[in-house]
Design an enzyme around this catalytic site. Structure first.
Site, PDB file in Angstrom:
ATOM      1  N   ASN A 106       0.869  -1.179   0.000  1.00 39.91           N
ATOM      2  CA  ASN A 106       0.000   0.000   0.000  1.00 39.91           C
ATOM      3  C   ASN A 106       0.909   1.234   0.000  1.00 39.91           C
ATOM      4  O   ASN A 106       1.506   1.556   1.018  1.00 39.91           O
ATOM      5  CB  ASN A 106      -0.889  -0.039   1.260  1.00 39.91           C
ATOM      6  CG  ASN A 106      -1.660   1.251   1.449  1.00 39.91           C
ATOM      7  OD1 ASN A 106      -1.802   2.055   0.520  1.00 39.91           O
ATOM      8  ND2 ASN A 106      -2.168   1.456   2.653  1.00 39.91           N
ATOM      9  N   TRP A 107       1.012   1.855  -1.146  1.00 45.34           N
ATOM     10  CA  TRP A 107       1.942   2.997  -1.268  1.00 45.34           C
ATOM     11  C   TRP A 107       1.383   4.264  -0.636  1.00 45.34           C
ATOM     12  O   TRP A 107       2.061   5.287  -0.599  1.00 45.34           O
ATOM     13  CB  TRP A 107       2.274   3.248  -2.750  1.00 45.34           C
ATOM     14  CG  TRP A 107       3.055   2.139  -3.402  1.00 45.34           C
ATOM     15  CD1 TRP A 107       3.475   0.971  -2.813  1.00 45.34           C
ATOM     16  CD2 TRP A 107       3.514   2.088  -4.757  1.00 45.34           C
ATOM     17  NE1 TRP A 107       4.168   0.205  -3.727  1.00 45.34           N
ATOM     18  CE2 TRP A 107       4.200   0.863  -4.925  1.00 45.34           C
ATOM     19  CE3 TRP A 107       3.408   2.955  -5.850  1.00 45.34           C
ATOM     20  CZ2 TRP A 107       4.791   0.494  -6.137  1.00 45.34           C
ATOM     21  CZ3 TRP A 107       3.982   2.587  -7.060  1.00 45.34           C
ATOM     22  CH2 TRP A 107       4.668   1.375  -7.195  1.00 45.34           C
ATOM     23  N   LYS A 108       0.135   4.204  -0.187  1.00 41.58           N
ATOM     24  CA  LYS A 108      -0.531   5.380   0.413  1.00 41.58           C
ATOM     25  C   LYS A 108      -0.383   6.599  -0.511  1.00 41.58           C
ATOM     26  O   LYS A 108      -0.269   6.433  -1.716  1.00 41.58           O
ATOM     27  CB  LYS A 108       0.016   5.647   1.811  1.00 41.58           C
ATOM     28  CG  LYS A 108       0.045   4.401   2.682  1.00 41.58           C
ATOM     29  CD  LYS A 108       0.182   4.724   4.136  1.00 41.58           C
ATOM     30  CE  LYS A 108       0.444   3.441   4.902  1.00 41.58           C
ATOM     31  NZ  LYS A 108       0.212   3.559   6.311  1.00 41.58           N
ATOM     32  N   HIS A 142      -9.505   0.875   4.963  1.00 34.73           N
ATOM     33  CA  HIS A 142      -8.213   1.072   5.640  1.00 34.73           C
ATOM     34  C   HIS A 142      -8.421   2.003   6.839  1.00 34.73           C
ATOM     35  O   HIS A 142      -9.228   2.930   6.775  1.00 34.73           O
ATOM     36  CB  HIS A 142      -7.204   1.671   4.656  1.00 34.73           C
ATOM     37  CG  HIS A 142      -5.801   1.666   5.185  1.00 34.73           C
ATOM     38  ND1 HIS A 142      -5.351   2.585   6.098  1.00 34.73           N
ATOM     39  CD2 HIS A 142      -4.756   0.835   4.948  1.00 34.73           C
ATOM     40  CE1 HIS A 142      -4.089   2.320   6.393  1.00 34.73           C
ATOM     41  NE2 HIS A 142      -3.701   1.251   5.708  1.00 34.73           N
ATOM     42  N   GLU A 186      -6.810   4.398   7.924  1.00 29.39           N
ATOM     43  CA  GLU A 186      -6.612   5.834   7.651  1.00 29.39           C
ATOM     44  C   GLU A 186      -7.863   6.428   7.012  1.00 29.39           C
ATOM     45  O   GLU A 186      -8.203   7.588   7.250  1.00 29.39           O
ATOM     46  CB  GLU A 186      -5.364   6.028   6.773  1.00 29.39           C
ATOM     47  CG  GLU A 186      -4.087   5.797   7.587  1.00 29.39           C
ATOM     48  CD  GLU A 186      -2.889   5.332   6.780  1.00 29.39           C
ATOM     49  OE1 GLU A 186      -2.910   5.398   5.541  1.00 29.39           O
ATOM     50  OE2 GLU A 186      -1.918   4.876   7.421  1.00 29.39           O
ATOM     51  N   GLU A 199      -5.262  -5.317  10.595  1.00 30.24           N
ATOM     52  CA  GLU A 199      -4.276  -4.253  10.792  1.00 30.24           C
ATOM     53  C   GLU A 199      -4.558  -3.529  12.110  1.00 30.24           C
ATOM     54  O   GLU A 199      -5.384  -2.602  12.151  1.00 30.24           O
ATOM     55  CB  GLU A 199      -4.358  -3.245   9.643  1.00 30.24           C
ATOM     56  CG  GLU A 199      -4.051  -3.836   8.292  1.00 30.24           C
ATOM     57  CD  GLU A 199      -3.461  -2.795   7.363  1.00 30.24           C
ATOM     58  OE1 GLU A 199      -2.373  -3.037   6.836  1.00 30.24           O
ATOM     59  OE2 GLU A 199      -4.069  -1.717   7.191  1.00 30.24           O
ATOM     60  N   GLY A 257       2.259   2.234  10.708  1.00 30.08           N
ATOM     61  CA  GLY A 257       3.133   3.387  10.539  1.00 30.08           C
ATOM     62  C   GLY A 257       3.806   3.838  11.829  1.00 30.08           C
ATOM     63  O   GLY A 257       4.392   4.914  11.901  1.00 30.08           O
ATOM     64  N   SER A 287       3.421  -2.206  10.278  1.00 30.65           N
ATOM     65  CA  SER A 287       4.876  -2.155  10.424  1.00 30.65           C
ATOM     66  C   SER A 287       5.564  -3.484  10.074  1.00 30.65           C
ATOM     67  O   SER A 287       6.511  -3.897  10.748  1.00 30.65           O
ATOM     68  CB  SER A 287       5.275  -1.692  11.826  1.00 30.65           C
ATOM     69  OG  SER A 287       4.779  -0.386  12.064  1.00 30.65           O
ATOM     70  N   GLY A 330       2.754  -1.141   4.294  1.00 31.18           N
ATOM     71  CA  GLY A 330       2.753   0.283   3.959  1.00 31.18           C
ATOM     72  C   GLY A 330       4.164   0.778   3.696  1.00 31.18           C
ATOM     73  O   GLY A 330       4.739   0.561   2.626  1.00 31.18           O
ATOM     74  N   GLY A 331       4.754   1.408   4.710  1.00 25.71           N
ATOM     75  CA  GLY A 331       6.059   2.058   4.569  1.00 25.71           C
ATOM     76  C   GLY A 331       7.118   1.241   3.860  1.00 25.71           C
ATOM     77  O   GLY A 331       7.803   1.734   2.957  1.00 25.71           O
TER      78      GLY A 331
HETATM   79  C1  PEP Z   1      -0.741  -0.004   5.852  1.00 29.84           C
HETATM   80  O1  PEP Z   1      -0.701   1.075   5.293  1.00 29.84           O
HETATM   81  O2  PEP Z   1      -1.684  -0.761   5.599  1.00 29.84           O
HETATM   82  C2  PEP Z   1       0.317  -0.369   6.794  1.00 29.84           C
HETATM   83  C3  PEP Z   1       0.239  -1.512   7.396  1.00 29.84           C
HETATM   84  O3  PEP Z   1       1.339   0.532   6.966  1.00 29.84           O
HETATM   85  P1  PEP Z   1       2.779   0.255   7.655  1.00 29.84           P
HETATM   86  O4  PEP Z   1       3.292  -1.021   7.072  1.00 29.84           O
HETATM   87  O5  PEP Z   1       3.605   1.439   7.282  1.00 29.84           O
HETATM   88  O6  PEP Z   1       2.533   0.139   9.122  1.00 29.84           O
END
Ligand code: PEP
Length: 251
Positions: free
Chosen positions: A9-11, A95, A97, A167, A173, A213, A234-235
């Site tokens: 997930n590049w957000k 998600h 966010e 999640e 994040g 993470s 994500g990151g």
């Molecule tokens: C996500 O955006 O779904 C996520 C899990 O982010 P991160 O891996 O950065 O915690």
């Protein structure tokens, strides 16, 4: 047997030129991997260029959201038909966010999920508790409410198309990861909910990803848990090397 699905997930990151470079690097690093479904979810503006780059490769295209109508006066929205048109196969829905910053409700997640499936996309439906909810011992009741509200009224044929991503909000994040045991406990709970609702056979076939993470250093331990069938990253998916290592940890 359910397939491991690892999605990035590049957000809200990467310009078109940057997205192109990232997916080119990733394509090289993961070429030949067929055991795992690899998905990247860029921002809408990069979907087309990424779709062109991944043609003929083992990488699939995902989007980060969609609306539940096919077209019309819904300024700013993008429909599942439009996503399909550009080559999208998966769409992340609900998600945390989006729930937190855009007031996304379980009812909306449900409408989006049903429409996405009808159009032929595979929704990755996210559920997860906040830190205060975990600390108050409410993890399972929150997850159950999100599952019921988002997926409870799906037919057996519809639920088979769904990927669920657990999640924990406190791990997204933040650099904090659920321990493999904490994650497995919730994944098992989700699988039991699926069994009760749709029967054992369907429940056993549904991919449940962990997200929060995930990094090269913790991916193997998480992915080796019985009910963890992939990751939503994500990151770490913004760096081709890191994302490729996470994917390889699932082999
Ligand atoms: C996500 O955006 O779904 C996520 C899990 O982010 P991160 O891996 O950065 O915690």
């Amino acid at each position: 047997m359910r397939k491991t699905i690892i999605a990035g997930n590049w957000k809200m990151n990467k310009l078109i030129s940057e997205a192109k470079v990232l997916v080119q690097e990733l394509k090289e690093l993961v070429s030949g991997i067929t055991e795992i479904e690899i998905v990247v979810c860029p921002v809408y503006t990069s979907l087309y260029v990424v779709s062109q780059e991944i043609k003929g490769s083992n990488i699939k295209l995902g989007a980060q959201d969609c609306f539940w109508e096919e077209s019309g006066a819904y300024t700013g929205e993008v429909s599942p038909v439009m996503l399909k048109d550009v080559g999208v196969e998966f769409v992340v829905l609900g998600h945390s966010e989006r729930r937190q910053y855009f007031c996304e409700t379980d009812e909306w997640v449900n409408k989006k999920t049903k429409k996405a499936i009808e159009i032929g996309l595979r929704p990755i439906v996210c559920v997860g508790e906040k830190l205060e909810e975990r600390e108050a011992g409410k993890t399972f009741s929150i997850i159950e409410k999100q599952l019921e509200g988002g997926l409870g009224n799906l037919s057996p044929e519809e639920i088979k198309k769904v990927v669920i991503a657990y999640e924990p909000v406190w791990a997204i994040g933040t650099g904090k990861t659920a321990t493999p045991e904490q994650a497995q406990e919730v994944h098992k709970f989700i699988r039991n909910w699926l069994s009760e609702k749709f029967g054992d056979e369907i429940a056993e076939g549904i991919t449940i990803q962990y997200g929060g993470s995930v990094k090269p250093g913790n991916a193997k331990d998480l992915l080796s848990q019985k009910d963890i069938d992939g990751a939503l990253v994500g990151g770490a998916s913004l760096k081709a090397q890191d994302f490729a290592q996470i994917i390889k940890a699932g082999l």
